[in-house]
Design a protein around this motif. Structure first.
Motif, mmCIF file in Angstrom:
data_model
loop_
_atom_site.group_PDB
_atom_site.id
_atom_site.type_symbol
_atom_site.label_atom_id
_atom_site.label_comp_id
_atom_site.label_asym_id
_atom_site.label_seq_id
_atom_site.Cartn_x
_atom_site.Cartn_y
_atom_site.Cartn_z
ATOM 1 N N ALA B 59 0.834 -1.204 0.000
ATOM 2 C CA ALA B 59 0.000 0.000 0.000
ATOM 3 C C ALA B 59 0.867 1.252 0.000
ATOM 4 O O ALA B 59 0.612 2.196 -0.750
ATOM 5 C CB ALA B 59 -0.925 -0.008 1.213
ATOM 6 N N VAL B 64 -1.564 3.326 -2.651
ATOM 7 C CA VAL B 64 -2.995 3.005 -2.718
ATOM 8 C C VAL B 64 -3.476 2.564 -1.343
ATOM 9 O O VAL B 64 -2.677 2.329 -0.439
ATOM 10 C CB VAL B 64 -3.287 1.881 -3.738
ATOM 11 C CG1 VAL B 64 -3.036 2.358 -5.146
ATOM 12 C CG2 VAL B 64 -2.477 0.645 -3.421
ATOM 13 N N SER B 65 -4.764 2.446 -1.192
ATOM 14 C CA SER B 65 -5.336 2.046 0.086
ATOM 15 C C SER B 65 -5.120 0.552 0.321
ATOM 16 O O SER B 65 -4.988 -0.218 -0.618
ATOM 17 C CB SER B 65 -6.835 2.350 0.093
ATOM 18 O OG SER B 65 -7.501 1.495 -0.806
ATOM 19 N N PRO B 66 -5.068 0.176 1.591
ATOM 20 C CA PRO B 66 -4.955 -1.256 1.918
ATOM 21 C C PRO B 66 -6.065 -2.076 1.270
ATOM 22 O O PRO B 66 -5.853 -3.239 0.925
ATOM 23 C CB PRO B 66 -5.094 -1.270 3.443
ATOM 24 C CG PRO B 66 -4.611 0.068 3.876
ATOM 25 C CD PRO B 66 -5.021 1.025 2.786
ATOM 26 N N VAL B 69 -5.142 -3.146 -2.190
ATOM 27 C CA VAL B 69 -4.130 -4.202 -2.128
ATOM 28 C C VAL B 69 -4.786 -5.534 -1.812
ATOM 29 O O VAL B 69 -4.512 -6.548 -2.459
ATOM 30 C CB VAL B 69 -3.069 -3.871 -1.061
ATOM 31 C CG1 VAL B 69 -2.130 -5.050 -0.853
ATOM 32 C CG2 VAL B 69 -2.286 -2.633 -1.470
ATOM 33 N N SER B 70 -5.662 -5.485 -0.851
ATOM 34 C CA SER B 70 -6.332 -6.715 -0.436
ATOM 35 C C SER B 70 -7.074 -7.370 -1.598
ATOM 36 O O SER B 70 -6.967 -8.575 -1.828
ATOM 37 C CB SER B 70 -7.307 -6.403 0.695
ATOM 38 O OG SER B 70 -7.875 -7.589 1.200
#
Lengths: 174, 174
Positions: B59, B64-66, B69-70
């Motif tokens: 991230a 980018v936001s977690p 990524v998730s």
DNA sequence: CATCATCTTCACATTTTTGTGAATGTAATT
DNA sequence: AATTACATTCACAAAAATGTGAAGATGATG
């Protein structure tokens, strides 16, 4: 059960079953990364008796506007999956899918492999030489290079096999 | 010119050049049909020194936001391009890209080839037997079947070549 | 056992993609 | 030469994909 031997002719010579199959095959093609409309157009032409259709026929068969067909066909011709054939005595242009289109498709994939190869090569210039990352990138580059090389042999063997089983097939016209 | 030999360390051990390269490689991967974010994540892990990163690192590196990524990691693990490694003494899960991931990738492509093959086979049931369309579909089915068969040989040759050039490499751990 | 750190999931807003209708261009037929 | 029939292109609207923020879950640590 429900074996439809009699080909129920629809709008443009497509039976119900064939129309359903076009969507079915298009879904498979779409799953491989091709957009929906080009997939549908390709599938429709492939199933058509002569292996060619006009823009108008495609629009009627797929229930879409001529504009959508035009866009899809442009893309398909650019990647080599479909070719144009201008019929002399008519304004109507035929969009053709011949068996060789698959070879072009594989050739196209090979150029994709080459992109990956050079991509990994560029990576080697930004990582620490001798590092774990360098080994990883080097192996990937080597593998993709290997794949491209192997593809040549594969296509060659296919041509041999094709000529062997039906040597006169290549003389087919129309 | 402008050879940056000194690795300008950035936020998470990534140099400027490496960050740029991650985007570069990601673009290549994206061109092959993979979504943008999974491509970026894959590229980042690939370039990382250990070949593994945590969600937080990703991230931060990719800005980018977690959540993004998730989602990307979930997709990547599903197709086998990335694997999870739970570190015992820590909550942090490592997402790993090893060299074998490319083999999985090719294996995945093979299953795509199988989809096409069975797709063409289904087509033969809805077209007039002996027709031009039938010949076309039959040839395509045959070609894709041929390709799948050939792939086995190709991968086998790769393994041989790998074992031949560096037989002890497979014992590498960490 | 409570707190902290880390990852995941969900609803939503934004951006991007995709197909349509109208207008335009082009070639064959009368 | 004018008309007609096709096909293409453009601007726009509908639909889909994509990433964010906040809330929730899960496990290590004081």
């Amino acid at each position: 059960m429900a074996e439809q031997v009699a080909p129920q002719e629809g709008p443009d010579g497509f039976s119900e079953a064939q129309l359903a199959y076009v969507e079915d095959l298009a879904a498979t093609i779409t799953a491989s990364g091709v957009q929906r409309m080009p997939s549908r157009v390709y599938a429709a032409i492939l199933v058509s008796e002569q292996g060619s259709m006009t823009a108008a026929q495609l629009a009627a068969t797929l229930q879409v506007s001529p504009a959508a067909v035009s866009t899809a066909v442009r893309w398909l011709t650019q990647v080599g999956m479909v070719s144009r054939r201008s019929t002399p005595g008519s304004r109507r242009e035929q969009y053709v899918v011949d068996s060789d289109s698959l070879i072009r498709l594989i050739a196209h994939d090979t150029s994709a492999l080459n992109s990956w190869t050079s991509g990994f090569a560029r990576g080697l210039e930004v990582v620490e030489p001798g590092s774990s990352a360098a080994h990883r990138l080097a192996e990937l580059r080597e593998f993709f290079t290997f794949l491209v090389e192997e593809m040549d042999g594969v296509m060659q063997r296919w041509q041999e096999r094709k000529n062997q089983s039906s040597p006169s097939r290549s003389a087919r016209k129309r």
